[in-house]
Design a protein around this motif. Sequence first.
Motif, short mmCIF file in Angstrom:
data_model
loop_
_atom_site.label_atom_id
_atom_site.label_comp_id
_atom_site.label_asym_id
_atom_site.label_seq_id
_atom_site.Cartn_x
_atom_site.Cartn_y
_atom_site.Cartn_z
N ILE A 49 0.79 -1.21 -0.12
CA ILE A 49 0.22 -0.08 0.02
C ILE A 49 0.82 1.17 0.01
O ILE A 49 0.75 2.41 -0.55
N GLU A 50 1.78 1.35 0.55
CA GLU A 50 2.88 2.38 0.80
C GLU A 50 3.48 2.55 -0.65
O GLU A 50 3.72 3.62 -1.14
N ILE A 51 3.62 1.49 -1.35
CA ILE A 51 4.39 1.59 -2.62
C ILE A 51 3.47 2.09 -4.06
O ILE A 51 3.75 2.78 -4.81
N ILE A 52 2.18 1.49 -3.79
CA ILE A 52 1.18 1.70 -5.05
C ILE A 52 1.05 3.16 -5.00
O ILE A 52 0.62 3.83 -4.00
N PRO A 53 0.88 3.80 -6.22
CA PRO A 53 0.46 5.09 -6.22
C PRO A 53 -1.10 5.31 -5.80
O PRO A 53 -1.82 4.28 -6.06
N GLN A 54 -1.41 6.35 -5.08
CA GLN A 54 -2.64 6.80 -4.85
C GLN A 54 -3.81 6.53 -5.71
O GLN A 54 -4.84 5.87 -5.39
N LYS A 55 -3.49 6.91 -6.94
CA LYS A 55 -4.47 6.79 -8.03
C LYS A 55 -4.91 5.30 -8.27
O LYS A 55 -5.94 4.72 -8.36
N LYS A 56 -3.63 4.36 -8.21
CA LYS A 56 -4.14 3.00 -8.51
C LYS A 56 -4.56 2.51 -7.17
O LYS A 56 -5.58 1.45 -7.44
#
Length: 80
Positions: A49-56
């Motif tokens: 969750i920390e790595i995934i872009p917020q849009k994704k």
Amino acid sequence: MSSLNTKKIRQNADLANAVSKCPFGEPVADCPFIPYYEMKNEREQVTQIEIIPQKKLEELREFHRACLRELMKTRKANFL
């Protein structure tokens, strides 16, 4: 070891269970969470969750909510 207590993870805590396991046991074929399930390590999954872009993350959330609505009609949920 990275912390799970980050602002981004807290803001997206509703996705923590979704990246860890399918509440219906077997995910649908086009489930975008499958790559996270294959990690088979809950800490590593939630850390994503920390790595995934917020849009994704927002796209994942939208998919998860729509999937829950549909699958609750036909399958027994295992939320525990």
